[in-house]
Motif scaffolding. Sequence first.
Motif, PDB file in Angstrom:
ATOM      1  N   ARG A  75       0.816  -1.125   0.213  1.00  0.00           N
ATOM      2  CA  ARG A  75      -0.095   0.096   0.181  1.00  0.00           C
ATOM      3  C   ARG A  75       0.893   1.171  -0.046  1.00  0.00           C
ATOM      4  O   ARG A  75       0.762   2.338  -0.745  1.00  0.00           O
ATOM      5  CB  ARG A  75      -0.903   0.085   1.198  1.00  0.00           C
ATOM      6  CG  ARG A  75      -2.181   0.940   1.089  1.00  0.00           C
ATOM      7  CD  ARG A  75      -2.979   1.095   2.419  1.00  0.00           C
ATOM      8  NE  ARG A  75      -3.382  -0.217   2.715  1.00  0.00           N
ATOM      9  CZ  ARG A  75      -3.695  -0.574   4.200  1.00  0.00           C
ATOM     10  NH1 ARG A  75      -3.899   0.660   4.890  1.00  0.00           N
ATOM     11  NH2 ARG A  75      -3.996  -1.533   4.767  1.00  0.00           N
TER      12      ARG A  75
ATOM     13  N   GLN B 237       2.311   1.538  -3.271  1.00  0.00           N
ATOM     14  CA  GLN B 237       1.295   2.073  -4.549  1.00  0.00           C
ATOM     15  C   GLN B 237       0.707   3.248  -4.420  1.00  0.00           C
ATOM     16  O   GLN B 237       0.536   4.236  -5.126  1.00  0.00           O
ATOM     17  CB  GLN B 237      -0.032   0.969  -4.272  1.00  0.00           C
ATOM     18  CG  GLN B 237      -0.032  -0.346  -4.647  1.00  0.00           C
ATOM     19  CD  GLN B 237      -1.046  -1.245  -4.373  1.00  0.00           C
ATOM     20  OE1 GLN B 237      -1.681  -1.109  -3.253  1.00  0.00           O
ATOM     21  NE2 GLN B 237      -1.148  -2.406  -4.791  1.00  0.00           N
ATOM     22  N   THR B 238       0.972   3.887  -2.832  1.00  0.00           N
ATOM     23  CA  THR B 238       0.645   5.380  -2.866  1.00  0.00           C
ATOM     24  C   THR B 238       1.515   6.195  -3.228  1.00  0.00           C
ATOM     25  O   THR B 238       1.197   7.176  -3.889  1.00  0.00           O
ATOM     26  CB  THR B 238       0.308   5.410  -1.303  1.00  0.00           C
ATOM     27  OG1 THR B 238      -0.726   4.580  -0.798  1.00  0.00           O
ATOM     28  CG2 THR B 238       0.281   7.025  -0.794  1.00  0.00           C
TER      29      THR B 238
ATOM     30  N   HIS C  92       1.315   8.702  -6.917  1.00  0.00           N
ATOM     31  CA  HIS C  92       1.494  10.250  -6.680  1.00  0.00           C
ATOM     32  C   HIS C  92       2.954  10.662  -7.710  1.00  0.00           C
ATOM     33  O   HIS C  92       3.630  11.598  -7.424  1.00  0.00           O
ATOM     34  CB  HIS C  92       1.755  10.497  -5.274  1.00  0.00           C
ATOM     35  CG  HIS C  92       0.289  10.851  -4.629  1.00  0.00           C
ATOM     36  ND1 HIS C  92       0.083   9.799  -3.910  1.00  0.00           N
ATOM     37  CD2 HIS C  92      -0.144  11.982  -4.702  1.00  0.00           C
ATOM     38  CE1 HIS C  92      -1.261  10.250  -3.481  1.00  0.00           C
ATOM     39  NE2 HIS C  92      -1.633  11.321  -3.729  1.00  0.00           N
TER      40      HIS C  92
ATOM     41  N   LEU D 271       2.001  12.392   2.233  1.00  0.00           N
ATOM     42  CA  LEU D 271       1.218  11.616   1.630  1.00  0.00           C
ATOM     43  C   LEU D 271       0.710  10.507   2.664  1.00  0.00           C
ATOM     44  O   LEU D 271      -0.282   9.951   2.321  1.00  0.00           O
ATOM     45  CB  LEU D 271       2.314  10.753   0.629  1.00  0.00           C
ATOM     46  CG  LEU D 271       2.545  11.448  -0.721  1.00  0.00           C
ATOM     47  CD1 LEU D 271       3.569  10.695  -1.662  1.00  0.00           C
ATOM     48  CD2 LEU D 271       1.169  11.646  -1.606  1.00  0.00           C
ATOM     49  N   PHE D 272       1.554  10.552   3.842  1.00  0.00           N
ATOM     50  CA  PHE D 272       0.971   9.622   4.830  1.00  0.00           C
ATOM     51  C   PHE D 272       0.563  10.122   6.135  1.00  0.00           C
ATOM     52  O   PHE D 272       1.214  11.278   6.455  1.00  0.00           O
ATOM     53  CB  PHE D 272       2.200   8.580   4.886  1.00  0.00           C
ATOM     54  CG  PHE D 272       2.381   7.663   3.980  1.00  0.00           C
ATOM     55  CD1 PHE D 272       1.675   6.701   3.330  1.00  0.00           C
ATOM     56  CD2 PHE D 272       3.497   8.085   2.881  1.00  0.00           C
ATOM     57  CE1 PHE D 272       1.958   5.941   2.299  1.00  0.00           C
ATOM     58  CE2 PHE D 272       3.907   7.447   1.705  1.00  0.00           C
ATOM     59  CZ  PHE D 272       2.964   6.244   1.501  1.00  0.00           C
TER      60      PHE D 272
ATOM     61  N   GLN E  29       1.785   2.417   9.498  1.00  0.00           N
ATOM     62  CA  GLN E  29       0.602   1.673   8.965  1.00  0.00           C
ATOM     63  C   GLN E  29      -0.041   0.970   9.748  1.00  0.00           C
ATOM     64  O   GLN E  29       0.759   0.113  10.393  1.00  0.00           O
ATOM     65  CB  GLN E  29       0.744   1.293   7.413  1.00  0.00           C
ATOM     66  CG  GLN E  29       1.482   2.130   6.597  1.00  0.00           C
ATOM     67  CD  GLN E  29       0.414   3.251   5.824  1.00  0.00           C
ATOM     68  OE1 GLN E  29      -0.738   2.574   5.512  1.00  0.00           O
ATOM     69  NE2 GLN E  29       0.627   4.296   5.763  1.00  0.00           N
TER      70      GLN E  29
END
Length: 140
Positions: free
Chosen positions: A13, A16-17, A21, A58-59, A76
């Motif tokens: 994940r 992919q994130t 972007h 982004l996170f 995460q």
Amino acid sequence: MPIVKDKKNLALRIIQTLRGHGHEAYFVGGCVRDLLLKKKPKDFDVATTATPNQIKKLFKRTIPVGAQFGFMLVVQEGLPFEVATFRADQGYQDVRHPSSVRFTNAKEIPVSFAKELRPVINSPSFTSIIFPFHINSFGL
């Protein structure tokens, strides 16, 4: 055992994130070695073109463990993942700490990395190396 599967999915994940972007992102380190040896990785580290500031945006939860050198932890579901920005080191204060770094992309890594790597590979203490690992390899 199921925690490894969860870690893999959480790490995917993250990749992919980052890719979603516009950044390059790959598995690196021990997880690549373990997968090549057909072992279950204990953790999944990521290398990317995203800078620490971009990773932070982004996170939800990040920890700047060495942001000036391109190292961040992305948390995460309570699990920390090491995410490192591709970089070219410029000079060393000692064996481990570069005088300065320039963030870069994966294509530039082999040229600067290979110069510094040859003495390491030839040393008797050489035990592992960081290999970029594309997420489509080995059916991930």
